[in-house]
Design an enzyme around this catalytic site. Sequence first.
Site, PDB file in Angstrom:
ATOM      1  N   SER A   1       0.571  35.116  17.293  1.00 23.45           N
ATOM      2  CA  SER A   1      -0.139  34.310  16.309  1.00 23.45           C
ATOM      3  C   SER A   1      -1.109  35.175  15.519  1.00 23.45           C
ATOM      4  CB  SER A   1      -0.868  33.154  17.001  1.00 23.45           C
ATOM      5  OG  SER A   1      -1.369  32.240  16.057  1.00 23.45           O
ATOM      6  N   ASN A   2      -1.902  34.523  14.682  1.00 24.16           N
ATOM      7  CA  ASN A   2      -2.918  35.180  13.855  1.00 24.16           C
ATOM      8  C   ASN A   2      -4.240  34.471  14.068  1.00 24.16           C
ATOM      9  OD1 ASN A   2      -0.988  36.576  11.781  1.00 24.16           O
ATOM     10  ND2 ASN A   2      -0.361  34.440  11.978  1.00 24.16           N
ATOM     11  N   HIS A   3      -5.324  35.186  13.917  1.00 24.94           N
ATOM     12  CA  HIS A   3      -6.627  34.532  13.940  1.00 24.94           C
ATOM     13  C   HIS A   3      -6.777  33.663  12.703  1.00 24.94           C
ATOM     14  CE1 HIS A   3      -8.142  36.653  17.378  1.00 24.94           C
ATOM     15  NE2 HIS A   3      -7.724  37.788  16.864  1.00 24.94           N
TER      16      HIS A   3
END
Lengths: 228, 228
Positions: free
Chosen positions: B39-41
Site C-alpha cells: 500500500s501507500n501512506h
Amino acid sequence: AIRDAVLGQLARGGSLAGRRFLVTAGPTVEPLDPVRFLSNHSSGKQGYAIAEALAFRGADVALVSGPTALAAPSGVRRIQVSTAREMLAACEAELPVDVAVCTAAVSDWRAKVQATGKIKKTSEGPPTLELIENPDILAALCRHAQRPKLVVGFAAETDDVLVNAKAKRIRKGCDWLVANDVRQGVFGADRNTVTLIDGTEAVNWPEMDKRSVANLLVDRIEEFLIAH
Amino acid sequence: AIRDAVLGQLARGGSLAGRRFLVTAGPTVEPLDPVRFLSNHSSGKQGYAIAEALAFRGADVALVSGPTALAAPSGVRRIQVSTAREMLAACEAELPVDVAVCTAAVSDWRAKVQATGKIKKTSEGPPTLELIENPDILAALCRHAQRPKLVVGFAAETDDVLVNAKAKRIRKGCDWLVANDVRQGVFGADRNTVTLIDGTEAVNWPEMDKRSVANLLVDRIEEFLIAH
C-alpha cells in the site's frame, strides 16, 4: 474522566496488581520507500482489548503497538512503533515482565533495499521486489535470557488452522498459542472465534466479541499465575 | 443532525448546485495473500476535505475512497474500494462528471500472483515478489471518451518536486496538478504545503491546514467553471 477515575479506583488493588505484562498489537509497516510499504491486515482490536482487560485488573501493562486507528486504553502505557525491528527493540526494552501476549501481526519480510526517495515508474516496468526476513519477535521473546514466565502467541491462519497452529506453537517455543481462522473476515471486526492451544490440548472457544476473548484469556492467565 | 440540516439548507442553491464532481481519496490496498498487502501512506484527509468543501457549496459529490479511518463527509456519496482496479471501475461508473479531483494515492504496482491462502514462511527464505503495473486512474480519466471538463491530479513527490510534477501533469494529461513534497511528514497531518501547476504557471501556496487547501482549490474550480 470520571469513568477513568472510577475504573482506576476499582483496578487499584486488583487481582493483577504488581504484575508486569507486555502486549503487542497492530500490524507492522515495512517501507519500500517514503511512500510505499508492505504490511498485514490488523486492526489491533484484540490486542488493545487484552491490554485494557489486564489494566482493569490492576496490572502494569506496556502495549507495544504498530500503527492503528485506536486510542490507548486507560491505564495502559503505549509505545508506538512502525517496523518489526522497532517492535522487537521496544519489546526487549520492557523486559523483564511476568507475561507477554503477542497479538501483533508482524510482517515476516521487509524490502531488502529501502529507497530514500520515491521509486519512479519507468518504461522498463515494475521493479522486482527483493525481500528479506524480519526478526521473529515471538520466538525472540521465547528464547530470551529474561524469558517471561508465560508467553502467549497469536496465529492468523487460512488453511489447516489447527495443524499449522500446533506446529507454530512448538516452532516458536511459546507456552500458549491462540489460533484464529482469518478466512472468516475477522480483520477489523468486533467478534472473533479462536482456539487456545497449550502443551496438552486445543480448546475451541465459541464465537464471541473481542472483549470477551480478552477477558477469558486474562482469566486463564490469572489461573496460571496463581498456579506457578 | 441539526448541524447537518443547517449546512444542508445553506448548501441548497449553493454556488456549485447542479454540478457533478468525482473525488478520489485514500490509499489503495493490493493484496499479496489474505493477510499481507502492498500500500501507500495516505490518510485521505485532503481528499475528504475537498469532497466536504464541494458538498458544502451544493455540488453533487461522489467520493471514491480507499480504506481510511475517516467518516464520510456530510452530503457526500462515498463509494468504498480497496484495490486500484476497483477504484478505476468505481470512477468510470460515476462518469460523466463536470470535474474530477484525484487525490488518491494509488499503488503503481500490485503482486503478479495473489495467493488465495497465506503464503507460508519456508526455510528457503522469503519469496521474490513479482510486481505488475496497476491501471493509471488519473491518466485513464484524462483519456476517457467522457473526459471531465476539468481533471485535477495530485502528486506526492520526494525529489525535484516541481520538475517531476510538471512532467507528470503533461504525461498524465490532466489540466491541473497539485504537487506536495511528502518528505515533510504530510501523511496523516492536518496541514499541507502545495504547489498548483497548470498549463501556464506553478503557484506555491503557503502552508495551511488541509481544509484551507480544499477551500482555495474549490474557489479556483468555481472560477474555472464560470469561465468555461
